[in-house]
Design a protein around this motif. Structure first.
Motif, short mmCIF file in Angstrom:
data_model
loop_
_atom_site.label_atom_id
_atom_site.label_comp_id
_atom_site.label_asym_id
_atom_site.label_seq_id
_atom_site.Cartn_x
_atom_site.Cartn_y
_atom_site.Cartn_z
N SER A 82 -23.05 -34.33 8.88
CA SER A 82 -22.51 -33.33 9.78
C SER A 82 -22.73 -33.76 11.23
O SER A 82 -21.81 -33.80 12.03
CB SER A 82 -23.17 -32.00 9.48
OG SER A 82 -23.32 -31.23 10.63
N HIS A 83 -23.97 -34.11 11.52
CA HIS A 83 -24.29 -34.48 12.90
C HIS A 83 -23.61 -35.78 13.31
O HIS A 83 -22.98 -35.87 14.36
CB HIS A 83 -25.81 -34.61 13.06
CG HIS A 83 -26.21 -34.81 14.48
ND1 HIS A 83 -26.60 -36.04 14.98
CD2 HIS A 83 -26.26 -33.96 15.52
CE1 HIS A 83 -26.88 -35.92 16.25
NE2 HIS A 83 -26.69 -34.67 16.61
N ARG B 246 -19.80 -35.31 13.57
CA ARG B 246 -19.31 -34.34 14.55
C ARG B 246 -19.39 -34.85 15.97
O ARG B 246 -18.54 -34.51 16.80
CB ARG B 246 -20.10 -33.04 14.42
CG ARG B 246 -19.55 -32.18 13.33
CD ARG B 246 -20.45 -31.03 13.06
NE ARG B 246 -19.99 -30.30 11.89
CZ ARG B 246 -19.73 -28.99 11.92
NH1 ARG B 246 -19.89 -28.33 13.03
NH2 ARG B 246 -19.33 -28.39 10.84
N THR B 247 -20.40 -35.64 16.27
CA THR B 247 -20.53 -36.11 17.64
C THR B 247 -19.35 -37.00 18.06
O THR B 247 -18.69 -36.68 19.06
CB THR B 247 -21.89 -36.80 17.82
OG1 THR B 247 -22.89 -35.86 17.48
CG2 THR B 247 -22.09 -37.24 19.25
N LEU C 206 -16.51 -37.06 16.67
CA LEU C 206 -15.31 -36.24 16.57
C LEU C 206 -15.13 -35.39 17.84
O LEU C 206 -14.01 -35.19 18.32
CB LEU C 206 -15.41 -35.35 15.33
CG LEU C 206 -14.14 -34.61 14.93
CD1 LEU C 206 -13.03 -35.60 14.61
CD2 LEU C 206 -14.40 -33.71 13.73
N THR C 207 -16.26 -34.91 18.37
CA THR C 207 -16.20 -34.13 19.61
C THR C 207 -15.64 -34.97 20.74
O THR C 207 -14.79 -34.53 21.52
CB THR C 207 -17.61 -33.63 19.97
OG1 THR C 207 -18.18 -33.02 18.82
CG2 THR C 207 -17.56 -32.64 21.10
N THR C 208 -16.16 -36.21 20.83
CA THR C 208 -15.67 -37.11 21.88
C THR C 208 -14.17 -37.35 21.73
O THR C 208 -13.40 -37.23 22.69
CB THR C 208 -16.42 -38.45 21.79
OG1 THR C 208 -17.81 -38.18 21.65
CG2 THR C 208 -16.18 -39.28 23.03
N SER D 98 -26.47 -32.58 6.23
CA SER D 98 -26.78 -32.24 7.61
C SER D 98 -26.65 -33.48 8.52
O SER D 98 -26.13 -33.40 9.63
CB SER D 98 -28.17 -31.63 7.66
OG SER D 98 -28.84 -32.00 8.80
#
Lengths: 518, 228
Positions: free
Chosen positions: A279-280, A283-284, A286-288, A276
C-alpha cells in the motif's frame, strides 16, 4: 438418572457391570441352590425309602403272624403298626397309614392312620398308582393333621401283599421340616452372599473406573482450555502405561496445534504487513504520477490534439489504476480477515439517494427510488447500524452494475424496513444473466460478457467486495436474473448492530417473474 | 509570501508537491528526514506543514508532537494508509487534517487554502462560548484571566460553534464549515478535534459545558456566562 447414564462413562459402565453381575450371580446362585436342596432332599429320601421298606416288611410279618396265632386282636396289631417306633430321632414326625384293599382277603379292621394324620395327606391319584404297582412309590405332599396344622413332607407308598391275609396299601409319611429349614438357610446365605458380591463388584468397578477415567477427564478439561485459547495447557504424564501414552499424544497434539496457530498468526501478520507495505510503496509513486498527470491535464489547452488526448488518457487511467489498487487492497484486507467495521447509525434512504445521485447525476430519471417503512410512513429516514463507507460502496456498485446492463430500460430501487432488518433491492430490465453466470457473478474479475465494452470502467472487483461488505454486516447480498428479463440484486442487513437476519423483506425473485413461472 | 514546509522522504513526490504548490502560489521548503524538521522549522517558521507519516529519523506522528510543543502552525498529514489507527494517531498528535495518498492535487490545494485562510470577515469582539471569551482580532481565547493557546483549527472550530449559539452542528456541517470538505464521509476528524479542544477549554472534559454533545446529531455551543 438417565441423564447421568448418558453423561458419565463411570456411571454407565458401573451400571452395566452391576447388571451383568446380578445376572451371573443369579444364575450361579440358583444352580448352587438347586444342587444343594436336591442333595438334602435325596439323602432324606434314601433314608426314608429304607425305613419305609423295613417298616413295611415288619408290618407284613405282623399281619401274617396274626393269621396263625390267637394272638392280639386286630386292633392291637393296627396300633402296633401305626406307632412302630422310628429307628432314629431323624424320623420323628414319621406317620403311617394303612388301607386294606377290598376283595383281596384283607382284614378291613386293619385300616387306619397314626394319631392325628388326615387321610387327605395322601393324594388319591398317588394311591391309584400304588395299588397298580408292586414297587414302592414316593411323592412330595403336605402332611395335614386334624386340627388344621400342616407341614411339608414326603409320602412313600407300597402295596403289601400278605399272601394269606390279603393286600394292603401302606403309606409312610416323613416330615421334611428340618430339610426345609436347612434349605431356607442355604437360600438365605446365597441371597446375602449374592447381594454382598454385587455391591462389592459395583464398588470396585466404580473405584477402578474412576481411576481410569481421571486422566480422560483431565484431558477433556485441558482440551476445553486449549479451545478457549490457553495454548500453554498440558497434561501431567506419569509412567509409561496407555494413559501415559494418551497424555504424551495429547501434549504433542497441543504443541503441534500451538505451532500451527502461531504459524498461521504469523502468516496473517506477514500478509497484513505485506499489504500495508505494498500500500505504502505503491501509493507514493502513484501520488506523484497523479499530481504530474494533473499538472499536464490542467495545461492541456496549450497542447496539440494528440498531446491533449494523451494527457486526458493519462489522468483517467491513473484514476482507474488507483481504483483498482484500492479495491485490491480491500480484497486482501478481507482475505487477511483484517477488515474493520466502523458502525454508526446511518439513514439508508439518504445513502441510497446519495448513491443514485453519484452514479447518475443527470436529470433524466432512469432510476426510481421507492421507500417502504414498517410503520407505513414514507420519505422518512430508515436508521440502520452500519458502516457508512461500506454501505455506500455496495449501493454504488449495485447501481453502477445496473446502469451497465439496463439497456435503456428503467431501474427500480426499493428500500424496505422491518422491525429487524432493512433491505435494498436494485431491479433492472436489461440483459440479465443465466444460471451459470449467476454462480460466477460474485467471483473476482469475472465479466458477464468479455466481448462487451465496459462502459463504466469498473475494476471487476465491485460485486465481490460488495458481497464481503454485506457479510461483514452479517447481512446477505443475493442476485437473481433471467437473460433478456433483467436482474434483481437484493441487499438485506440486520437493522441493529449484532443482530441477525430473520426474514427477507424484499423477495429475490420479482413477483411478476414468479407469476409467469420463471 | 506564504511558505509551506513539505516533509517527505520520497524525493520525487516532494519535488512534485513543490511544483504543484509553487503553481498555486506558495513558497515551498523541502525536508526529507524527520529528525531534520525541527531545525529548519525554527529557522524558516513556515505558515503550514505538510507532513508524511512514514519518515526516516523520527516518524511523522512524533514530528507532529514536536512541532505542537512549539507552535500552533497548521499541520496536514500525508498518509499512505487510510487505516483508522494511523489517521487517529496523527490527529491526536495534533495534526489539523490529513490527506490519503494518492490524493487529488486540486483537493490538496483546496484544503491548504482552507487551513491558511484567516477568518477576517465579521470580526467582532465579545464573542462568547460558555464562560470563555473569544477575541477574534488577537486570535486568543480567555477563560477568566487565563489565556488558552489554541491551534488555528481549534480556534476556527470554537468560533464556528460560538457564532451560532442555538444551532446544533452535525459532524458533516462542521467538516464543511471548518475543514472545507465537500464529500463529508470522515467524521473521525471532527471527533478527535472536539476531544482535543475540550481537553484545552473545558474545566472538566468528562462533563463538558462549553462544547455540548447532542446525542445522535452532533455538537452545539454551551450557554454563555454559565457558571463553571
Amino acid at each position: 438418572m438417565l441423564q447421568r447414564l448418558r453423561s458419565s462413562l463411570v456411571v454407565r459402565v458401573t451400571f452395566l457391570i452391576v447388571t451383568l453381575s446380578i445376572v451371573v450371580i443369579g444364575l450361579v446362585g440358583s444352580a448352587l441352590y438347586n444342587q444343594l436342596s436336591n442333595g438334602v432332599f435325596k439323602e432324606k429320601l434314601n433314608l426314608s425309602l429304607a425305613d419305609a421298606s423295613s417298616s413295611a416288611s415288619s408290618t407284613a410279618f405282623q399281619i401274617a403272624l396274626s393269621q396263625f396265632q390267637d394272638a392280639p386282636t386286630s386292633k392291637v396289631i393296627l396300633a402296633d403298626i401305626l406307632s412302630s417306633p422310628s429307628s432314629s430321632a431323624d424320623y420323628s414326625g414319621r406317620e403311617t397309614a394303612i388301607f386294606p384293599i377290598p376283595n383281596s382277603g384283607s382284614n378291613p379292621s386293619y385300616r387306619g392312620t397314626s394319631n392325628q394324620l388326615m387321610e387327605s395327606s395322601i393324594p388319591a391319584d398317588f394311591r391309584k398308582l400304588v395299588r397298580k404297582s408292586k414297587n414302592p412309590h414316593w411323592i412330595r405332599t403336605n402332611i395335614n393333621y386334624i386340627g388344621g396344622s400342616s407341614e411339608k413332607g414326603l409320602v412313600i407308598g407300597q402295596l403289601l401283599d400278605v399272601s394269606t391275609a390279603g393286600k394292603y396299601e401302606i403309606y409312610t409319611l416323613f416330615s421334611l421340616n428340618q430339610q426345609s429349614q436347612t434349605i431356607a438357610l442355604i437360600r438365605n446365605s446365597l441371597w446375602l452372599t449374592g447381594l454382598a458380591l454385587t455391591l462389592l463388584i459395583g464398588l470396585i468397578a466404580w473405584l477402578v473406573l474412576r481411576q481410569l477415567i481421571a486422566p480422560v477427564r483431565e484431558a477433556a478439561r485441558i482440551a476445553e482450555e486449549l479451545t478457549a485459547g490457553d495454548l500453554e495447557q498440558r497434561m501431567e504424564v506419569n509412567g509409561e502405561d496407555e494413559i501415559a501414552r494418551l497424555g504424551y499424544a495429547f501434549n504433542e497434539m497441543a504443541a503441534s496445534l500451538k505451532q500451527q496457530i502461531l504459524r498461521l498468526e504469523n502468516l496473517s501478520r506477514l500478509q497484513q504487513r505485506f499489504v500495508s507495505d505494498v500500500s505504502h510503496e505503491l501509493r507514493t509513486p502513484l501520488t506523484t504520477m497523479r499530481m504530474a498527470a494533473q499538472v499536464l491535464f490542467d495545461a492541456k489547452k496549450e497542447f496539440e490534439p494528440a498531446l491533449y488526448r494523451s494527457a486526458e488518457l493519462l489522468l483517467s487511467q491513473i484514476e482507474r489504476f488507483e481504483g483498482l489498487l484500492t479495491d485490491l487492497l480491500e480484497v486482501s484486507r478481507f482475505d487477511a480477515e483484517a477488515a474493520v467495521m466502523e458502525l454508526a447509525k446511518v439513514d439508508l434512504v439518504e445513502l441510497v439517494k446519495e448513491a443514485v445521485d453519484y452514479v447518475h447525476p443527470s436529470l433524466e430519471r432512469i432510476i426510481t427510488v421507492e421507500v417502504k417503512k414498517s410503520d407505513a410512513g414514507v420519505e422518512v429516514p430508515i436508521w440502520v447500524d452500519a458502516d457508512k463507507r461500506r454501505i455506500n460502496r455496495i449501493l454504488r456498485n449495485l447501481l453502477t452494475n445496473a446502469l451497465d446492463h439496463h439497456e435503456g430500460k428503467p431501474i427500480e430501487v426499493s428500500v424496505v424496513e422491518t422491525d429487524n432488518e432493512v433491505a435494498v433491492g436494485v431491479r433492472d430490465h436489461g440483459i440479465g444473466f443465466n444460471q451459470k453466470e449467476r454462480a460466477m457473478l460474485f467471483d473476482r474479475f469475472w465479466r458477464a460478457d468479455p466481448s462487451r465494452a465496459r462502459t463504466r470502467g469498473g475494476t471487476g472487483l465491485g460485486l465481490s467486495i460488495s458481497l464481503e461488505d454485506a457479510k461483514l454486516h452479517q447481512g446477505t447480498l443475493e442476485a437473481w436474473g433471467v437473460p433478456g428479463q433483467g436482474a434483481n440484486f437484493v441487499l438485506t442487513l440486520p437493522k441493529y448492530a449484532g443482530g441477525i437476519i430473520k426474514s427477507h423483506p424484499i423477495e429475490l425473485i420479482p413477483n411478476s417473474m414468479r407469476a409467469s413461472g420463471l | 509570501m506564504t511558505s509551506i514546509m513539505v516533509v517527505d522522504d520520497d524525493q520525487d513526490l516532494a519535488e512534485m508537491l513543490g511544483i504543484v504548490l509553487n503553481g498555486a502560489g506558495y513558497e515551498v521548503d523541502l525536508v526529507s528526514r524527520g529528525d531534520e524538521v525541527m531545525d529548519l522549522f525554527t529557522a524558516q517558521n513556515p505558515d503550514l506543514v505538510l507532513l508524511d507519516v512514514m519518515l526516516p529519523g523520527i516518524d511523522g506522528v512524533e514530528v507532529c508532537k514536536l512541532i505542537r510543543e512549539k507552535s500552533m502552525v497548521p499541520i496536514v498529514m500525508l498518509t499512505a494508509k487510510g487505516d483508522t489507527q494511523d489517521v487517529v494517531a496523527g490527529l491526536e498528535a495534533g495534526a489539523d487534517d490529513y490527506m490519503v495518498k494518492p490524493f487529488n492535487p486540486t483537493e490538496l490545494v483546496a484544503r491548504i487554502k482552507v487551513r491558511l485562510r484567516r477568518s477576517n470577515n465579521d470580526l467582532g469582539s465579545g464573542l462568547r462560548i460558555g464562560n470563555i471569551e473569544i477575541d477574534q482580532i488577537a486570535h486568543t481565547i480567555v477563560r477568566g484571566k487565563e489565556v488558552i493557546p489554541l491551534t488555528r483549527l481549534e480556534f476556527d472550530l470554537l468560533v464556528a460553534l460560538a457564532k451560532e449559539p442555538g444551532r446544533v452542528f452535525t459532524r458533516e456541517a462542521l467538516l464543511s464549515e471548518v475543514w472545507g470538505y465537500r464529500p463529508a464521509t470522515d467524521t473521525r476528524l471532527v471527533n478527535v478535534h472536539i476531544q482535543r479542544l475540550r481537553s484545552k477549554v473545558e474545566a472538566d472534559p468528562e462533563n463538558p459545558e462549553i462544547i455540548l454533545t447532542v446525542r445522535g446529531v452532533g455538537y452545539k455551543a454551551g450557554v454563555p456566562g454559565s457558571p463553571s
